[in-house]
Design an enzyme around this catalytic site. Structure first.
Site, mmCIF file in Angstrom:
data_model
loop_
_atom_site.group_PDB
_atom_site.id
_atom_site.type_symbol
_atom_site.label_atom_id
_atom_site.label_comp_id
_atom_site.label_asym_id
_atom_site.label_seq_id
_atom_site.Cartn_x
_atom_site.Cartn_y
_atom_site.Cartn_z
ATOM 1 N N GLU A 101 0.833 -1.217 0.000
ATOM 2 C CA GLU A 101 0.000 0.000 0.000
ATOM 3 C C GLU A 101 0.858 1.255 0.000
ATOM 4 O O GLU A 101 0.545 2.227 -0.687
ATOM 5 C CB GLU A 101 -0.955 0.019 1.209
ATOM 6 N N ARG A 105 0.466 3.686 -3.279
ATOM 7 C CA ARG A 105 -0.203 4.975 -3.052
ATOM 8 C C ARG A 105 0.811 6.099 -2.860
ATOM 9 O O ARG A 105 0.764 7.114 -3.562
ATOM 10 C CB ARG A 105 -1.121 4.910 -1.829
ATOM 11 N N ASP A 234 -4.249 -10.202 -8.461
ATOM 12 C CA ASP A 234 -4.525 -9.184 -9.485
ATOM 13 C C ASP A 234 -3.357 -8.383 -10.079
ATOM 14 O O ASP A 234 -2.946 -8.575 -11.223
ATOM 15 C CB ASP A 234 -5.634 -8.222 -9.005
ATOM 16 N N GLU A 368 -12.091 -0.513 -10.460
ATOM 17 C CA GLU A 368 -11.673 -1.481 -11.491
ATOM 18 C C GLU A 368 -12.580 -1.529 -12.722
ATOM 19 O O GLU A 368 -12.102 -1.741 -13.836
ATOM 20 C CB GLU A 368 -11.545 -2.884 -10.887
ATOM 21 N N THR A 454 -0.813 0.601 -10.306
ATOM 22 C CA THR A 454 -2.096 -0.011 -9.959
ATOM 23 C C THR A 454 -2.993 0.911 -9.133
ATOM 24 O O THR A 454 -4.152 0.588 -8.879
ATOM 25 C CB THR A 454 -1.893 -1.380 -9.266
#
Ligand code: DMJ
Length: 473
Positions: A101, A105, A234, A368, A454
Site C-alpha cells: 500500500e 499509493r 490481481d 476497477e 495499480t
C-alpha cells in the site's frame, strides 16, 4: 506546466467532462475541510480516518489526489495539496505499514507528481520513502515480507497470510515504482530487489502454469494453491505487461511471463455462464470457485492493453476476451438496483453476475470497472464505454454522494443504501481519474507514453531515457 498553457479538447460527452472535475473538487474540498492530514475522510461524521495500513504515514488522500488534481487543472487545489506535502508530510514515523500500500499509493503518487510537474520536492520524498521500504527484502529468498515498521525496519508477514507467507499481488506490484526509484536515484538496489523477485518466480514450478497467491519468503515455495486474478493475485499480472510497456517493449522476459500466465488463465479459469457471460473463476487446488471479485474487473482493461500488442489471430482473440469480461463486469453493475457493482459476484446455482452472500453486497467506491471502460474506450472507441462510464457517474451521484463527500455503500441491491462513512483515497486517485480520462482526448496521458501504476498514478514510458522530463501530452 499544464496550468494556463492549454485546455483539453473535449471528446464525445461535453457535459460529463466538467461534471467529473466538479466531483473531484467536491471530494477534495470536503477532505480538506474535515480531514486534511488524516489518511481518509469520513464523510458522514465529518472527520478523518487514519487506519492501520500506512505505518504512521499520514495524508494518503493528499498524495493519492495530487496527480488527479493536476491533470484536471484544479490549480488552487493542487497547490493546497502540494503545500501540505512540502510542509506537513512526515516520513519519520514508526508503525506497521503495508509494503504494497505504501508503494502503490505514496511512492507511486509522489513519483507521478514529480514526473508531471518536475518539482524536485516530490522526487526527494519518493526516494526517501523508497529507502525505508528496503529492509522488508531482508529474507532468505529476497521475497519481501508484507508488513514493515518504517522506523525500525523490522518486517514480518501478515497474521492472516497462511504460514508466514508473502502475497503474490503484494510482492509482485513493486516493479514499476522501483525501476523509477533506481532511475531517479542512480542507486541500482531498487531494480536489483525487484529483478530478484522475478528470478525466484521464474525458477519455481507453476501448477498448470498458474501462479498461486501465497509464497514463503523463507523457502521460496508456494504455500497454498489458491489462484485468483482478483484480490491477492490481481496486480501481479498487471505489472508484468506494464513492465514490458514501460520499458518501451524491451523487457521481453516480462512479456513472456505475462503471455504464459494469461494462456494458463485462459485455459483453466476463463468460463462462460449458461446465460453467455464470460468470467474468470478462482482456483483452489484444482477446484473452481465460480466467483469474480470486483477487483478482478481490472482484467478487461489489462487484457485489452496486452492484446493491442499481440500478433495475428491472438490480438482479436484477446480483444474479444477483454470485451466480454468488461461486459460481464458491466452486467454486475446493471443487475443491481443502484447500478453499482458488488464486491463479489457469482455464477452458480442459477445466479449470474450477482452477489449471493450478504457479506459481498457492498461497494466501496472501487475503480476497477471504470478502469476497464477507459482502456476499452481508448483501444476500440466504441461509444458504449463512455455511456457506461456516464451511468457510473450518475449512480455515484445518486447513491454515494452525501453532504460532505462521497461514501461507500453497504448494499448495492437497495436504493436506500446505508453508507459506510468512508471516502477511500483510491476514489480520488483512480475512480475519478479514470472517469475523467474516459471523456478526454486520447492524447491526455496517452497509452503510448504513460503506464498507470495499480493506483492509477501515471509513470512515463522509457522511450529513450527516463530523465527527459515528461509532459502530459
Ligand atoms: C487500489 O488501492 C488499487 O487499485 C489496488 O490495486 C487494488 N485495490 C484498490 C482499489 O480497489
Amino acid at each position: 506546466m499544464l496550468f494556463g498553457t492549454q485546455s483539453h479538447s473535449l471528446g464525445y460527452f461535453n457535459a460529463v467532462f466538467p461534471y467529473n472535475v466538479k466531483m473531484m473538487k467536491f471530494a477534495w474540498d470536503n477532505y480538506k475541510l474535515y480531514a486534511l492530514g488524516k489518511n481518509e475522510l469520513r464523510p458522514l461524521t465529518k472527520n478523518g480516518h487514519i487506519g492501520n495500513m500506512f505505518g504512521g504515514l499520514r495524508g494518503a488522500t493528499v498524495i493519492d489526489a495530487l496527480d488527479t488534481l493536476y491533470i484536471m487543472e484544479l490549480e488552487e487545489e493542487f497547490q493546497e495539496a502540494k503545500k501540505w506535502v512540502e510542509k506537513s508530510f512526515d516520513l519519520n514515523v514508526n508503525g506497521e505499514a503495508s509494503l504494497f500500500e505504501v508503494n502503490i499509493r505514496y511512492v507511486g503518487g509522489l513519483l507521478a507528481a514529480y514526473y508531471l510537474t518536475g518539482e524536485e520536492m516530490f522526487k526527494s520524498k519518493a526516494l526517501e520513502l523508497g529507502e525505508k521500504l528496503l529492509p522488508a527484502f531482508n529474507t532468505p529468498t529476497g521475497i519481501p515480507r508484507g508488513v514493515i515498521n518504517l522506523g525500525s525496519g523490522m518486517s514480518w508477514s501478515w497474521g492472516w497470510a497462511s504460514a508466514g507467507s508473502s502475497i503474490l499481488a503484494e510482492f509482485g506490484t513493486l516493479h514499476l515504482e522501483f525501476l523509477h526509484l533506481t532511475e531517479l536515484s542512480g542507486n541500482p538496489v531498487f531494480t536489483e530487489k525487484v529483478m530478484n523477485i522475478r528470478k525466484v518466480l521464474n525458477r519455481i514450478e507453476k501448477p498448470q502454469g498458474l501462479y498461486p497467491n501465497f509464497l514463503s519468503p523463507v523457502t521460496g515455495n508456494w504455500v497454498q494453491h489458491h489462484v485468483s486474478i482478483g484480490g491477492l493475485g490481481d496486480s501481479f499480472y498487471e505489472y508484468l505487461i506494464k513492465s514490458w510497456l514501460m520499458s518501451d517493449k524491451r523487457d521481453a522476459e516480462a512479456k513472456k511471463m505475462y503471455n504464459d500466465a494469461l494462456e494458463a488463465i485462459e485455459k483453466h479459469l476463463v468460463k462462460k455462464s449458461a446465460g453467455g457471460l464470460t468470467y474468470i473463476a478462482e482456483w483452489r487446488g484444482g477446484i473452481l470457485d465460480h466467483k469474480m471479485g470486483h477487483l478482478a474487473c481490472f482484467s478487461g482493461g489489462m487484457i485489452a492493453l496486452g492484446a493491442e500488442h499481440a500478433g495475428g489471430e491472438q490480438k482479436q482473440q484477446y480483444m474479444d476476451l477483454a470485451a466480454e469480461i468488461t461486459h460481464t463486469c458491466h452486467e454486475s453493475y446493471s443487475r443491481s438496483d443502484t447500478k453499482l457493482g458488488p464486491e463479489a459476484f457469482r455464477f452458480d446455482s442459477g445466479t449470474e453476475a450477482t452477489a449471493t452472500r450478504l457479506s459481498e453486497r457492498y461497494y466501496i467506491l472501487r475503480p476497477e470497472v471504470v478502469e476497464s471502460y477507459l482502456y476499452m474506450w481508448r483501444l476500440t472507441h466504441d461509444p458504449k464505454y463512455r455511456q457506461w462510464g456516464w451511468e457510473v457517474v450518475q449512480a455515484l451521484e445518486k447513491h454515494c454522494r452525501v453532504e460532505a463527500g462521497y461514501s461507500g455503500i453497504r448494499d448495492v441491491y437497495t436504493t436506500t443504501p446505508t453508507h459506510d462513512n468512508m471516502q477511500q483515497s483510491f476514489f480520488l486517485a483512480e475512480t475519478l481519474k479514470y472517469l475523467y480520462l474516459l471523456f478526454c482526448e486520447d492524447d491526455v496521458l496517452s497509452l503510448e507514453d504513460w503506464v498507470f501504476n495499480t493506483e492509477a498514478h501515471p509513470l512515463p514510458v522509457n522511450h529513450t531515457n527516463f530523465k527527459a522530463k515528461a509532459s502530459v501530452h
